[in-house]
Design a protein around this motif. Structure first.
Motif, PDB file in Angstrom:
ATOM      1  N   ALA A 201       0.830  -1.204   0.000  1.00 21.16           N
ATOM      2  CA  ALA A 201       0.000   0.000   0.000  1.00 21.16           C
ATOM      3  C   ALA A 201       0.864   1.253   0.000  1.00 21.16           C
ATOM      4  N   ILE A 202       1.953   1.228   0.757  1.00 24.93           N
ATOM      5  CA  ILE A 202       2.853   2.377   0.784  1.00 24.93           C
ATOM      6  C   ILE A 202       3.554   2.551  -0.552  1.00 24.93           C
ATOM      7  N   LEU A 203       3.963   1.434  -1.159  1.00 25.36           N
ATOM      8  CA  LEU A 203       4.700   1.483  -2.422  1.00 25.36           C
ATOM      9  C   LEU A 203       3.789   1.676  -3.629  1.00 25.36           C
ATOM     10  N   GLY A 204       2.503   1.329  -3.496  1.00 24.47           N
ATOM     11  CA  GLY A 204       1.576   1.464  -4.610  1.00 24.47           C
ATOM     12  C   GLY A 204       1.824   0.457  -5.715  1.00 24.47           C
ATOM     13  N   VAL A 205       2.117  -0.788  -5.340  1.00 23.12           N
ATOM     14  CA  VAL A 205       2.467  -1.814  -6.331  1.00 23.12           C
ATOM     15  C   VAL A 205       1.646  -3.081  -6.093  1.00 23.12           C
ATOM     16  N   GLY A 206       1.594  -3.954  -7.099  1.00 19.34           N
ATOM     17  CA  GLY A 206       0.965  -5.255  -6.957  1.00 19.34           C
ATOM     18  C   GLY A 206       1.795  -6.167  -6.071  1.00 19.34           C
ATOM     19  N   ILE A 207       1.183  -7.288  -5.660  1.00 23.04           N
ATOM     20  CA  ILE A 207       1.873  -8.161  -4.706  1.00 23.04           C
ATOM     21  C   ILE A 207       3.031  -8.929  -5.342  1.00 23.04           C
ATOM     22  N   GLY A 208       3.179  -8.858  -6.658  1.00 23.14           N
ATOM     23  CA  GLY A 208       4.343  -9.466  -7.289  1.00 23.14           C
ATOM     24  C   GLY A 208       5.645  -8.861  -6.814  1.00 23.14           C
ATOM     25  N   ALA A 209       5.585  -7.653  -6.228  1.00 26.33           N
ATOM     26  CA  ALA A 209       6.802  -6.997  -5.724  1.00 26.33           C
ATOM     27  C   ALA A 209       7.486  -7.806  -4.636  1.00 26.33           C
ATOM     28  N   ASP A 211       7.904 -10.947  -4.591  1.00 26.20           N
ATOM     29  CA  ASP A 211       8.750 -11.946  -5.246  1.00 26.20           C
ATOM     30  C   ASP A 211       9.878 -11.305  -6.051  1.00 26.20           C
ATOM     31  N   ASP A 212       9.642 -10.109  -6.556  1.00 30.29           N
ATOM     32  CA  ASP A 212      10.586  -9.493  -7.486  1.00 30.29           C
ATOM     33  C   ASP A 212      11.658  -8.637  -6.813  1.00 30.29           C
ATOM     34  N   SER A 213      11.430  -8.221  -5.567  1.00 27.14           N
ATOM     35  CA  SER A 213      12.361  -7.312  -4.889  1.00 27.14           C
ATOM     36  C   SER A 213      12.798  -7.885  -3.543  1.00 27.14           C
ATOM     37  N   ALA A 218      12.156  -8.108   2.346  1.00 26.31           N
ATOM     38  CA  ALA A 218      12.752  -7.895   3.674  1.00 26.31           C
ATOM     39  C   ALA A 218      11.815  -7.103   4.576  1.00 26.31           C
ATOM     40  N   ILE A 219      11.166  -6.080   4.004  1.00 27.55           N
ATOM     41  CA  ILE A 219      10.206  -5.299   4.791  1.00 27.55           C
ATOM     42  C   ILE A 219       9.070  -6.209   5.256  1.00 27.55           C
ATOM     43  N   MET A 220       8.550  -7.023   4.348  1.00 31.72           N
ATOM     44  CA  MET A 220       7.468  -7.939   4.678  1.00 31.72           C
ATOM     45  C   MET A 220       7.856  -8.845   5.850  1.00 31.72           C
ATOM     46  N   ARG A 221       9.062  -9.387   5.804  1.00 33.23           N
ATOM     47  CA  ARG A 221       9.480 -10.331   6.838  1.00 33.23           C
ATOM     48  C   ARG A 221       9.680  -9.644   8.191  1.00 33.23           C
ATOM     49  N   GLN A 222      10.140  -8.427   8.194  1.00 34.56           N
ATOM     50  CA  GLN A 222      10.273  -7.699   9.461  1.00 34.56           C
ATOM     51  C   GLN A 222       8.909  -7.363  10.045  1.00 34.56           C
ATOM     52  N   MET A 223       7.971  -7.026   9.178  1.00 34.05           N
ATOM     53  CA  MET A 223       6.607  -6.750   9.660  1.00 34.05           C
ATOM     54  C   MET A 223       6.008  -8.012  10.288  1.00 34.05           C
ATOM     55  N   ARG A 224       6.179  -9.140   9.630  1.00 38.50           N
ATOM     56  CA  ARG A 224       5.669 -10.410  10.153  1.00 38.50           C
ATOM     57  C   ARG A 224       6.359 -10.754  11.471  1.00 38.50           C
ATOM     58  N   HIS A 225       7.655 -10.517  11.551  1.00 42.85           N
ATOM     59  CA  HIS A 225       8.405 -10.845  12.753  1.00 42.85           C
ATOM     60  C   HIS A 225       7.837 -10.124  13.975  1.00 42.85           C
ATOM     61  N   GLU A 226       7.467  -8.874  13.799  1.00 40.90           N
ATOM     62  CA  GLU A 226       6.905  -8.129  14.929  1.00 40.90           C
ATOM     63  C   GLU A 226       5.555  -8.689  15.353  1.00 40.90           C
ATOM     64  N   VAL A 227       4.758  -9.154  14.404  1.00 43.90           N
ATOM     65  CA  VAL A 227       3.495  -9.813  14.748  1.00 43.90           C
ATOM     66  C   VAL A 227       3.766 -11.085  15.536  1.00 43.90           C
ATOM     67  N   VAL A 228       4.763 -11.858  15.099  1.00 47.16           N
ATOM     68  CA  VAL A 228       5.102 -13.106  15.790  1.00 47.16           C
ATOM     69  C   VAL A 228       5.519 -12.821  17.236  1.00 47.16           C
ATOM     70  N   ALA A 244       0.755 -17.640   1.681  1.00 47.22           N
ATOM     71  CA  ALA A 244       0.120 -16.434   1.159  1.00 47.22           C
ATOM     72  C   ALA A 244      -0.948 -16.726   0.122  1.00 47.22           C
ATOM     73  N   GLY A 245      -1.057 -17.948  -0.351  1.00 48.46           N
ATOM     74  CA  GLY A 245      -2.037 -18.241  -1.381  1.00 48.46           C
ATOM     75  C   GLY A 245      -1.526 -17.853  -2.757  1.00 48.46           C
ATOM     76  N   LYS A 246      -2.349 -18.048  -3.757  1.00 50.73           N
ATOM     77  CA  LYS A 246      -1.964 -17.765  -5.132  1.00 50.73           C
ATOM     78  C   LYS A 246      -2.791 -16.598  -5.660  1.00 50.73           C
ATOM     79  N   TRP A 247      -2.108 -15.520  -6.033  1.00 50.37           N
ATOM     80  CA  TRP A 247      -2.758 -14.340  -6.576  1.00 50.37           C
ATOM     81  C   TRP A 247      -1.984 -13.870  -7.798  1.00 50.37           C
ATOM     82  N   LEU A 248      -2.630 -13.066  -8.615  1.00 50.59           N
ATOM     83  CA  LEU A 248      -1.941 -12.447  -9.740  1.00 50.59           C
ATOM     84  C   LEU A 248      -0.922 -11.436  -9.218  1.00 50.59           C
TER      85      LEU A 248
END
Length: 309
Positions: A201-209, A211-213, A218-228, A244-248
């Motif tokens: 949402a902050i980056l304004g991109v599809g969820i393929g980001a 996998d591609d970046s 890394a940001i995703m994993r740090q966010m998840r880590h704090e939830v854990v 995460a399931g399968k999405w376009l």
């Protein structure tokens, strides 16, 4: 409580409420009620809902008219929940079951403070939706998508209320999952929302980001880590890995859809709630605190508070 469900109430007619209307209208007909007041009630009665390009007429009742409904599905935005508590209290009587299909981890607690936890059936929903013009679109969920219900600390098949809810969705398009560890399932979905809904949402991109970046990942994993960290401190055995399931690759989750449409988001339900719980437990959540501030700032930008172009 009543273990045979004849009447169903839906509070909130957005994407989740529309999904239930699509699934249950044919089976329950006039016993499926959308609950609304005032101008919104009049508009829903007049216009109905357009779901997957099909029009649905609605049976709309006020909260007082819906008093004593057998089961109430709460499908509101998190920002609307506290203001709706008097309506929920007006709807519920001694036998009413309440299923909150909000995406956070504390809506059952918020509602139960008003009506008692004995009415609550814990739940979560996994669907993808998109608003196109006046129509809400979503595919019929399969596999691990759909609605999950359960009773904390109890086997799902040990509670007759769960069997009654399963009967509602029998022979409908909904995939219903009976969970033997509903709190873990709720926190797992919460972790997915926090870690994948918000960075895109902050980056304004599809969820393929993701996998591609390597940086977005890394940001995703740090966010998840704090939830854990917060979940584990609360006794929820959440792990770092997730499904995460399968999405376009172009899929845009709800927070980005809200920002695209210049609507306020549910960031208070996601990073806002996590940061608050972290502070109560003495756990720092810096990635989520920054994310909270960034998305609040994007809301202000959309509101024109500092649009200087």
């Amino acid at each position: 409580m009543n273990q045979h469900i004849r009447t169903i109430g839906i509070l909130g007619a957005g994407a989740v409420g529309s999904y239930l209307v699509m699934a249950l209208s044919g089976k329950f007909k006039e016993n499926l009620w959308i609950i609304a007041n005032g101008e919104r009630k009049e508009r829903l009665e007049k216009n109905g809902l357009n779901i997957n390009d099909e029009s649905y007429s609605l049976h709309v009742k006020t909260p007082s008219e819906a008093h004593g409904v057998d089961i109430l599905f709460v499908c509101l935005k998190y920002t609307q929940l506290r203001d709706a508590l008097p309506d929920i209290e007006a709807i519920v009587d001694e036998h009413t079951m309440v299923v909150s299909l909000l995406n956070g981890v504390d809506s059952e607690e918020i509602i139960s403070q008003r009506i008692g936890m004995e009415h609550m059936i814990h739940s979560l929903i996994r669907i993808a939706s998109q608003r196109i013009g006046n129509s809400i679109h979503f595919p019929i969920p399969k596999g691990y998508n759909g609605i999950y219900i359960g009773i904390p600390g109890k086997q799902a098949d040990q509670d007759p209320r769960i069997a009654a809810i399963a009967e509602i969705f029998a022979d409908t398009p909904v995939t219903l999952h009976l969970s033997d560890d509903i709190l873990l399932d709720i926190w797992d979905k919460f972790g997915l929302n926090v870690s994948r809904n918000l960075p895109q949402a902050i980056l304004g991109v599809g969820i393929g980001a993701y996998d591609d970046s390597t940086y977005v990942d890394a940001i995703m994993r740090q966010m998840r880590h704090e939830v854990v960290l917060v979940a584990n401190a609360k006794g929820i055995p959440l792990k770092e890995e997730f499904k995460a399931g399968k999405w376009l690759p172009s899929q845009r989750y709800s927070t980005l859809q809200d920002l695209d449409a210049h609507r306020h988001t549910e960031i208070d339900m996601f990073s806002g709630a996590l940061v608050r719980m972290g502070k109560e437990l003495g756990i720092e959540c810096p990635y989520n605190e920054m994310t909270y501030n960034l998305i609040k700032a994007l809301e202000e930008k959309n509101d024109g508070k500092f649009d200087y172009e």
